[in-house]
Design an enzyme around this catalytic site. Structure first.
Site, PDB file in Angstrom:
ATOM      1  N   GLY A  74       0.813  -1.215   0.000  1.00 46.94           N
ATOM      2  CA  GLY A  74       0.000   0.000   0.000  1.00 46.94           C
ATOM      3  C   GLY A  74       0.848   1.268   0.000  1.00 46.94           C
ATOM      4  O   GLY A  74       0.558   2.225  -0.724  1.00 46.94           O
ATOM      5  N   ASN A 154      -8.718   3.556   7.977  1.00 47.98           N
ATOM      6  CA  ASN A 154      -8.172   2.406   8.688  1.00 47.98           C
ATOM      7  C   ASN A 154      -8.391   2.467  10.191  1.00 47.98           C
ATOM      8  O   ASN A 154      -8.387   1.455  10.867  1.00 47.98           O
ATOM      9  CB  ASN A 154      -6.675   2.255   8.392  1.00 47.98           C
ATOM     10  CG  ASN A 154      -5.923   3.552   8.504  1.00 47.98           C
ATOM     11  OD1 ASN A 154      -6.250   4.551   7.847  1.00 47.98           O
ATOM     12  ND2 ASN A 154      -4.911   3.583   9.345  1.00 47.98           N
ATOM     13  N   GLN A 182      -7.956  -0.694   2.803  1.00 51.36           N
ATOM     14  CA  GLN A 182      -8.829  -1.316   3.812  1.00 51.36           C
ATOM     15  C   GLN A 182     -10.118  -1.876   3.223  1.00 51.36           C
ATOM     16  O   GLN A 182     -10.906  -2.486   3.958  1.00 51.36           O
ATOM     17  CB  GLN A 182      -9.173  -0.288   4.913  1.00 51.36           C
ATOM     18  CG  GLN A 182      -7.991   0.106   5.774  1.00 51.36           C
ATOM     19  CD  GLN A 182      -7.493  -1.019   6.687  1.00 51.36           C
ATOM     20  OE1 GLN A 182      -8.213  -1.978   6.987  1.00 51.36           O
ATOM     21  NE2 GLN A 182      -6.254  -0.921   7.131  1.00 51.36           N
ATOM     22  N   SER A 202      -3.317  -3.575  -1.011  1.00 49.38           N
ATOM     23  CA  SER A 202      -2.216  -4.263  -0.329  1.00 49.38           C
ATOM     24  C   SER A 202      -2.629  -5.686   0.047  1.00 49.38           C
ATOM     25  O   SER A 202      -3.663  -5.883   0.688  1.00 49.38           O
ATOM     26  CB  SER A 202      -1.836  -3.469   0.923  1.00 49.38           C
ATOM     27  OG  SER A 202      -0.823  -4.130   1.622  1.00 49.38           O
ATOM     28  N   HIS A 204      -1.487  -7.947   2.190  1.00 53.65           N
ATOM     29  CA  HIS A 204      -1.538  -8.496   3.561  1.00 53.65           C
ATOM     30  C   HIS A 204      -2.768  -8.059   4.343  1.00 53.65           C
ATOM     31  O   HIS A 204      -2.972  -8.481   5.480  1.00 53.65           O
ATOM     32  CB  HIS A 204      -0.247  -8.173   4.323  1.00 53.65           C
ATOM     33  CG  HIS A 204      -0.088  -6.749   4.782  1.00 53.65           C
ATOM     34  ND1 HIS A 204      -0.331  -6.367   6.074  1.00 53.65           N
ATOM     35  CD2 HIS A 204       0.290  -5.624   4.120  1.00 53.65           C
ATOM     36  CE1 HIS A 204      -0.069  -5.058   6.205  1.00 53.65           C
ATOM     37  NE2 HIS A 204       0.302  -4.589   5.033  1.00 53.65           N
ATOM     38  N   THR A 240      13.189  -6.829 -10.519  1.00 57.46           N
ATOM     39  CA  THR A 240      12.730  -8.213 -10.688  1.00 57.46           C
ATOM     40  C   THR A 240      11.451  -8.419  -9.881  1.00 57.46           C
ATOM     41  O   THR A 240      11.369  -8.019  -8.722  1.00 57.46           O
ATOM     42  CB  THR A 240      13.823  -9.191 -10.205  1.00 57.46           C
ATOM     43  OG1 THR A 240      14.969  -8.979 -11.026  1.00 57.46           O
ATOM     44  CG2 THR A 240      13.372 -10.638 -10.301  1.00 57.46           C
ATOM     45  N   CYS A 329      -0.290   1.302  11.977  1.00 57.17           N
ATOM     46  CA  CYS A 329       0.530   1.361  10.769  1.00 57.17           C
ATOM     47  C   CYS A 329       1.753   2.248  10.929  1.00 57.17           C
ATOM     48  O   CYS A 329       2.643   2.244  10.108  1.00 57.17           O
ATOM     49  CB  CYS A 329      -0.311   1.812   9.596  1.00 57.17           C
ATOM     50  SG  CYS A 329      -1.778   0.802   9.418  1.00 57.17           S
TER      51      CYS A 329
HETATM   52  C1  LIG Z   1      -5.349   2.910   4.536  1.00 54.42           C
HETATM   53  C2  LIG Z   1      -3.962   2.348   4.466  1.00 54.42           C
HETATM   54  N1  LIG Z   1      -3.132   2.763   3.491  1.00 54.42           N
HETATM   55  C3  LIG Z   1      -1.878   2.279   3.387  1.00 54.42           C
HETATM   56  C4  LIG Z   1      -1.401   1.343   4.262  1.00 54.42           C
HETATM   57  C5  LIG Z   1       0.007   0.828   4.087  1.00 54.42           C
HETATM   58  O1  LIG Z   1      -0.011  -0.404   3.441  1.00 54.42           O
HETATM   59  P1  LIG Z   1       1.290  -1.361   3.467  1.00 54.42           P
HETATM   60  O2  LIG Z   1       1.400  -1.858   4.869  1.00 54.42           O
HETATM   61  O3  LIG Z   1       0.967  -2.464   2.506  1.00 54.42           O
HETATM   62  O4  LIG Z   1       2.432  -0.541   3.031  1.00 54.42           O
HETATM   63  C6  LIG Z   1      -2.243   0.886   5.314  1.00 54.42           C
HETATM   64  C7  LIG Z   1      -1.815  -0.071   6.338  1.00 54.42           C
HETATM   65  O5  LIG Z   1      -0.803  -0.275   6.796  1.00 54.42           O
HETATM   66  C8  LIG Z   1      -3.551   1.396   5.401  1.00 54.42           C
HETATM   67  O6  LIG Z   1      -4.389   0.990   6.355  1.00 54.42           O
END
Ligand SMILES: Cc1ncc(COP(=O)(O)O)c(C=O)c1O
Length: 390
Positions: A74, A154, A182, A202, A204, A240, A329
């Site tokens: 993300g 989030n 999200q 994203s 995960h 890569t 985060c």
């Molecule tokens: C709304 C939002 N954007 C971006 C991210 C960042 O994503 P990543 O952990 O894949 O870099 C997150 C969570 O970590 C998120 O909740």
């Protein structure tokens, strides 16, 4: 380790066993670089699997496969979208519109762009975290090149009216990016219906591996690539390919599309039952964000007045219950959450917030155990707190 009840799915999710099974052959036997597909049969197999993943990701958001670029997640997708559009459209203008409640992966990029002469304008949000599309309209000028507004927040789970915001942008000829990290695979996301030009996702966050994600870039959108090199991903993102991760993301996307409705309804049932119980059982608790269908199915953000969240979270962890504070985060942050501040949570409540984010494997029968533990620990903490009066 005893039994764990994991309630921090907005932070990250476990890899689904079916995703892991799909990925396994690509760590060892099928390890070759997909870029050498013309000369190696192993590479060809890897390349085919990567392209299947691209199709699955595209199908999940109703895009074309060639509009999907794989990234490391993300954060990278947000960086690529904002910086890429800003630098490619500099001759058209220098204004970017966003909100004060974006993830840092957008907010910090916007701040950085100011150093390069871009002007950032913030649309206000109301007390539930909603943006009014009319406010976006009012901020757009002939110099505006990009609007970046998240699909759902989030921390507090507010789902923004992105379709209406996208329509405003389209009418005014401004590109629209949404951070859908999200929402993808959790609620329906359709880049056509929602008038989206760029979208970040994203892996995960929906049962895929960490360190891989994607950026949707509509066919007619120009961006300046910020990773130059071997020219992979149509020259948008050299390097890569993380083929094993991408194949995992693709499988998570496929399962996410197939199971989205079922997951959403089970998760909502858990959310509503949990919220009802906690509001009944513990006094002086209130919800942040909306209490209706404009909230993420799996998000509960509550203020428990008279306590601080860290001792509660630590004590819950001791009982095998893992929940979150504000945002997970931005590791180790001690400042109050910018989201809670923006929606006007009173200063004395800013550190009393816990975030419960539900996943597809949470069980309704655990709700009583979770709420009983939160209640017991809250009572202990309140009894010790100089700020709490019965
Ligand atoms: C709304 C939002 N954007 C971006 C991210 C960042 O994503 P990543 O952990 O894949 O870099 C997150 C969570 O970590 C998120 O909740």
């Amino acid at each position: 380790m005893g039994r764990i009840i994991y309630l921090d799915h907005a932070s990250t999710t476990p890899v689904d066993s079916r995703v892991l099974k799909k990925m396994k052959p690509y760590f060892t036997g099928l390890f070759a670089n997909p870029a050498t597909r013309w000369t190696s049969s192993i590479s060809q197999k890897v390349d085919e699997a990567v392209e299947e993943a691209r199709k699955n990701v595209a199908a999940l958001i109703n895009a074309l496969p060639e509009e999907v670029i794989f990234t490391s997640g993300g954060t990278e997708s947000d960086n690529a979208a904002l910086k890429g559009v800003a630098f490619a459209n500099r001759n058209r203008g220098n204004e970017i519109i966003t909100t004060p409640i974006e993830h840092e992966a957008v907010l910090k990029v916007a701040e950085r762009l100011q150093d390069f002469g871009f002007v950032i304008k913030y649309v206000p949000v109301d007390s539930e975290g909603f943006v009014d599309p009319d406010d976006v309209k009012k901020l757009i000028t002939p110099k505006t090149i990009l609007v970046s507004i998240m699909h759902a927040n989030n921390e507090i789970g507010t789902i923004e009216p992105v379709r209406e915001i996208g329509a405003v942008c389209r009418e005014r000829g401004v590109f629209f990016h949404t951070d859908a990290v999200q929402t993808v695979a959790h609620i329906p996301v359709d880049v056509e219906q929602m008038n989206i030009d760029l979208l970040s996702l994203s892996s995960h966050k929906f049962y895929g591996p960490k360190g891989v994600g994607a950026l949707y870039i509509r066919k007619d959108v120009q961006i300046v690539p910020y990773m130059d090199g071997g020219g992979q991903e149509q020259g948008f993102r050299s390097g890569t390919l993380n083929s094993t991760g991408i194949i995992g993301l693709g499988e998570a996307a496929k399962l996410g599309k197939e199971e989205q409705e079922e997951r959403e309804s089970c998760i909502k049932e858990f959310r509503d039952a949990f919220l009802k119980k906690i509001l009944e059982e513990i006094p002086a608790v209130y919800l942040n964000g909306p209490n209706d269908d404009r909230r993420l199915p799996g998000n509960i953000s509550i203020v428990i007045q008279g306590i601080r969240n860290e001792p509660l979270l630590v004590a819950l962890n001791e009982k095998g219950i893992i929940a979150g504070g504000g945002s997970a985060c931005s590791a180790g942050k001690k400042n109050p959450s910018h989201v809670l501040e923006a929606i006007g949570v009173p200063e004395e409540d800013l550190f009393s917030v816990i975030r419960i984010t539900i996943g597809k494997d949470n069980k309704l029968e655990d709700i009583d155990f979770i709420v009983e533990n939160i209640k017991e620990i809250t009572n202990q903490l309140r009894a010790l707190s100089p700020f709490w009066e019965e």
